[in-house]
Design a protein around this motif. Structure first.
Motif, PDB file in Angstrom:
ATOM      1  N   ARG A 108     -10.266  -3.918   6.088  1.00 38.59           N
ATOM      2  CA  ARG A 108      -9.535  -4.878   5.350  1.00 38.59           C
ATOM      3  C   ARG A 108      -8.408  -5.697   6.160  1.00 38.59           C
ATOM      4  NH1 ARG A 108     -11.568  -7.115   1.035  1.00 38.59           N
ATOM      5  NH2 ARG A 108      -9.503  -8.002   0.651  1.00 38.59           N
ATOM      6  N   MET A 116      -5.481  -5.830  -0.329  1.00 37.48           N
ATOM      7  CA  MET A 116      -6.293  -4.716  -0.748  1.00 37.48           C
ATOM      8  C   MET A 116      -6.636  -4.838  -2.370  1.00 37.48           C
ATOM      9  SD  MET A 116      -6.354  -2.708   1.814  1.00 37.48           S
ATOM     10  CE  MET A 116      -6.867  -1.438   1.259  1.00 37.48           C
ATOM     11  N   PHE A 118      -7.350  -4.492  -6.290  1.00 35.79           N
ATOM     12  CA  PHE A 118      -6.796  -3.735  -7.222  1.00 35.79           C
ATOM     13  C   PHE A 118      -7.592  -2.361  -7.506  1.00 35.79           C
ATOM     14  CE2 PHE A 118      -6.098  -2.708 -11.649  1.00 35.79           C
ATOM     15  CZ  PHE A 118      -4.899  -2.011 -11.573  1.00 35.79           C
ATOM     16  N   THR A 121      -7.911   0.166  -5.249  1.00 30.03           N
ATOM     17  CA  THR A 121      -6.669   0.970  -5.443  1.00 30.03           C
ATOM     18  C   THR A 121      -6.508   1.907  -6.660  1.00 30.03           C
ATOM     19  OG1 THR A 121      -5.552  -0.992  -4.206  1.00 30.03           O
ATOM     20  CG2 THR A 121      -4.163   0.693  -4.987  1.00 30.03           C
ATOM     21  N   HIS A 146      -3.948   4.042   1.678  1.00 31.14           N
ATOM     22  CA  HIS A 146      -4.443   2.901   0.997  1.00 31.14           C
ATOM     23  C   HIS A 146      -3.432   2.543   0.117  1.00 31.14           C
ATOM     24  CE1 HIS A 146      -8.379   1.642  -1.153  1.00 31.14           C
ATOM     25  NE2 HIS A 146      -7.371   0.845  -1.671  1.00 31.14           N
ATOM     26  N   TYR A 150      -1.743  -1.406  -0.376  1.00 29.07           N
ATOM     27  CA  TYR A 150      -1.783  -2.182  -1.607  1.00 29.07           C
ATOM     28  C   TYR A 150      -0.417  -2.438  -1.748  1.00 29.07           C
ATOM     29  CZ  TYR A 150      -2.164  -3.660  -6.165  1.00 29.07           C
ATOM     30  OH  TYR A 150      -2.030  -4.258  -7.140  1.00 29.07           O
ATOM     31  N   SER A 153       0.850  -5.226   0.440  1.00 27.38           N
ATOM     32  CA  SER A 153       0.306  -6.366   0.410  1.00 27.38           C
ATOM     33  C   SER A 153       0.495  -7.232  -1.025  1.00 27.38           C
ATOM     34  CB  SER A 153      -1.397  -6.278   0.710  1.00 27.38           C
ATOM     35  OG  SER A 153      -1.859  -5.514  -0.571  1.00 27.38           O
ATOM     36  N   PHE A 154       0.784  -6.453  -1.925  1.00 26.25           N
ATOM     37  CA  PHE A 154       1.138  -7.023  -3.268  1.00 26.25           C
ATOM     38  C   PHE A 154       2.429  -7.772  -3.060  1.00 26.25           C
ATOM     39  CE2 PHE A 154       3.635  -6.761  -7.369  1.00 26.25           C
ATOM     40  CZ  PHE A 154       2.509  -7.293  -7.900  1.00 26.25           C
TER      41      PHE A 154
END
Length: 576
Positions: A108, A116, A118, A121, A146, A150, A153-154
């Motif tokens: 990714r 990532m 959802f 995750t 991981h 996430y 990146s959120f």
């Protein structure tokens, strides 16, 4: 409530300037602060992950990760219960979202700037909790990477930051996640640079380092300063041990080859089996071996404890080594969610303790067993994952003893060379990516361009003309400055259509020069110069229009020309 509302309004006003600043590939205070924020969110996710495992294990284990303390009937049922929960979660989220762990994160990052999904995750969090709580031989660093990716990146997604900065934030989240998982901030930074991002850039290194600090500090507030390897006694090895360490490195490199090869063999053999069947098979094997060797179940912590308590018990150590190896290969090869680094730590420590038996026979004591255990861990991690520097730094931090550095360097180098040159083994992560046909490489040109956001290259030297007749277009062209472009906007079936209009000087007609219309692709302000290159590579001319999405109706924020892509590649990197 008013305070938060006003703060959000101020943030919205500051976002355009922030986004433009982050589009440049350079170190900035803003990026460092965002990296620390992403690291904090990642650390919170990892802490919740670890606390969930601890809470579940407290119901049936007297000691964390020591499945020998569980009742036999409980130990037998746990893997089946874990497999059922993992399968149910995968069913609810959709099997196509069952791509998890470090290999998926590497993919990714290279192809989607680390954004990532959802559902993947969600699978990783709850599936990882079920796997680790039920005794499968998997590590917590896979879910940590991981979840960290996430979390960071959120932040980038919600703030609509340029993708080049999101990629850096994902590196920050991963570093914070590993630091929060193992309490090793420096090893986390090196792991991100060496294994995940696979590059070293100073403007990336600084925020990643700060995020690792945040991750480690937050973890220490919850779990304290303890490290798993602190129970191992590290001693200074006399000089005569070093020739033997070369042999140890060779043997460790061979073990790494056996581990990687058999892992991929299991993955290939069962690739077409339905996931529920694979999980059920993994549970049955784990339960069966767990009844015979309960010390081999779980992550690395239990194996470390038994290696310390019985460094001369050859029968127990051999049983642990074989049991841990088989359980790890079966669990990860059949698709149980979890990481491989933790089990590699456990296997390496047990194998290193076995190697310490030879000098122990000559000495008549086992005082160097702890040192050899740590060396086994370092060598196996370096050879399996092709991460020699990360392995060395991890050993330094986890052992908290400088006496381990020199022998670790020798063992790591020997094990790595043995695995690469003589056994021809690749990094386990890259082997998995190749098998899954997930790309993890980009061309040198795209690699450079991915680091520069389009907002850093916006060109405002153009005149916007609404849909008009040919006479008006020619008048507008005649009035343009020498370096200006004419951007024509018209309405299409799916929304506004943009074109560059110019005189076609290659044609000669009786009524004057013909007009040439060149389509203009559209991109969002989050895009990087890599997307511009991909859109214009075929024609090698023209421009891309960047739409301002903050307005009610998207309007052009500027153009990015093909010649800017050329300049960036030729001047900065000499790649075109």
């Amino acid at each position: 409530m008013k305070f938060w509302s006003e703060s959000w309004q101020r943030l919205q006003l500051a976002l355009p300037g922030l986004r433009k600043q982050l589009a440049f590939p350079q170190t900035s205070l803003q990026l460092c602060i965002l990296g620390a924020l992403g690291g904090l969110l990642a650390a919170i996710l990892i802490i919740l992950f670890r606390l969930a495992i601890l809470a579940l294990q407290s119901f049936y284990l007297d000691k964390f990760d020591d499945f020998a303390t569980a009742l036999p009937e409980v130990r037998w049922l746990l893997p089946f219960a874990g497999a059922f929960c993992i399968g149910l979660i995968a069913l609810l989220t959709g099997y196509k979202h069952y791509r998890l762990g470090i290999p998926f994160v590497i993919h990714r990052i290279k192809t989607s700037y680390g954004m990532m999904p959802f559902r993947n995750t969600f699978n990783q969090f709850f599936g990882g909790v079920a796997a680790l709580a039920s005794g499968f031989s998997v590590g917590r660093e896979g879910p940590s990477v991981h979840l960290g990716a996430y979390g960071a990146s959120f932040v980038g997604k919600k703030l609509k930051l340029p993708y080049n900065s999101v990629r850096t934030l994902v590196g920050c989240g991963i570093a914070a996640g590993i630091a929060a998982s193992f309490n090793t901030p420096l090893a986390a930074v090196i792991f991100v640079m060496e294994v995940v991002l696979r590059e070293y850039r100073i403007h990336i290194f600084i925020p990643v380092m700060l995020a690792a600090v945040v991750g480690a500090l937050v973890t220490r507030l919850v779990f304290g300063m303890e490290r798993e390897l602190a129970i191992l006694q590290i001693t200074t090895l006399p000089g005569w041990h070093f020739p033997y360490l070369i042999l140890c490195g060779v043997l460790i490199g061979m073990v790494a080859f056996v581990f990687n090869t058999n892992m991929m063999r299991i993955i290939r053999t069962f690739k077409n089996w339905p996931l529920p069947i694979r999980l059920l098979l993994a549970a049955a094997i784990t339960a069966a071996i767990g009844m015979l060797i309960p010390q081999a179940m779980g992550a690395e912590t239990g194996a470390i404890q038994y290696a310390v308590e019985a460094p001369t018990d050859v029968q127990l150590l051999l049983a642990l080594f074989i049991g841990k190896m088989v359980l790890t290969l079966v669990a990860l090869g059949l698709g149980v969610p979890g990481g491989v680094v933790g089990p590699i730590f456990g296997i390496g420590i047990i194998f290193g303790t076995l190697l310490a038996l030879v000098p122990g026979l000559l000495h008549g004591h086992s005082e160097h067993a702890g040192t050899y255990a740590v060396l086994g861990m370092a060598g196996l991690m370096a050879a399996c994952l092709h991460a020699p520097l990360a392995a060395l730094v991890a050993v330094m931090e986890l052992a908290s003893n400088p006496d381990i550095i020199l022998p670790a360097m020798l063992v790591i180098a020997t094990a790595y060379v043995t695995g690469v040159q003589f056994c021809h083994t690749k990094s386990l992560f890259l082997m998995q990516l190749d098998f899954m046909q997930l790309p993890y490489k980009v061309s040198p040109a795209l690699d450079v361009l991915q680091k520069v956001g389009v907002l850093a290259q916006l060109d405002h030297r153009y005149h916007l003309l609404l849909q008009s007749d040919e006479t008006s277009i020619r008048q507008a062209l005649d009035q343009l400055a020498a370096d200006e472009l004419l951007l024509l906007k018209s309405e299409g079936e799916d929304g506004p259509v943009y074109q560059l209009v110019s005189y076609d000087v290659s044609l000669s007609v009786s009524d004057g020069s013909a007009l040439r219309y060149l389509p203009v692709p559209l991109l969002t302000p989050q895009a990087t110069m890599a997307e511009v290159y991909q859109l214009l590579e075929t024609s090698r001319e023209g421009a891309v229009c960047i739409l301002d999405e903050d307005l009610g109706v998207p309007e052009p924020a500027g153009l990015v020309r093909w010649d800017q892509v050329q300049t960036l590649l030729v001047k900065e990197n000499n790649l075109l």
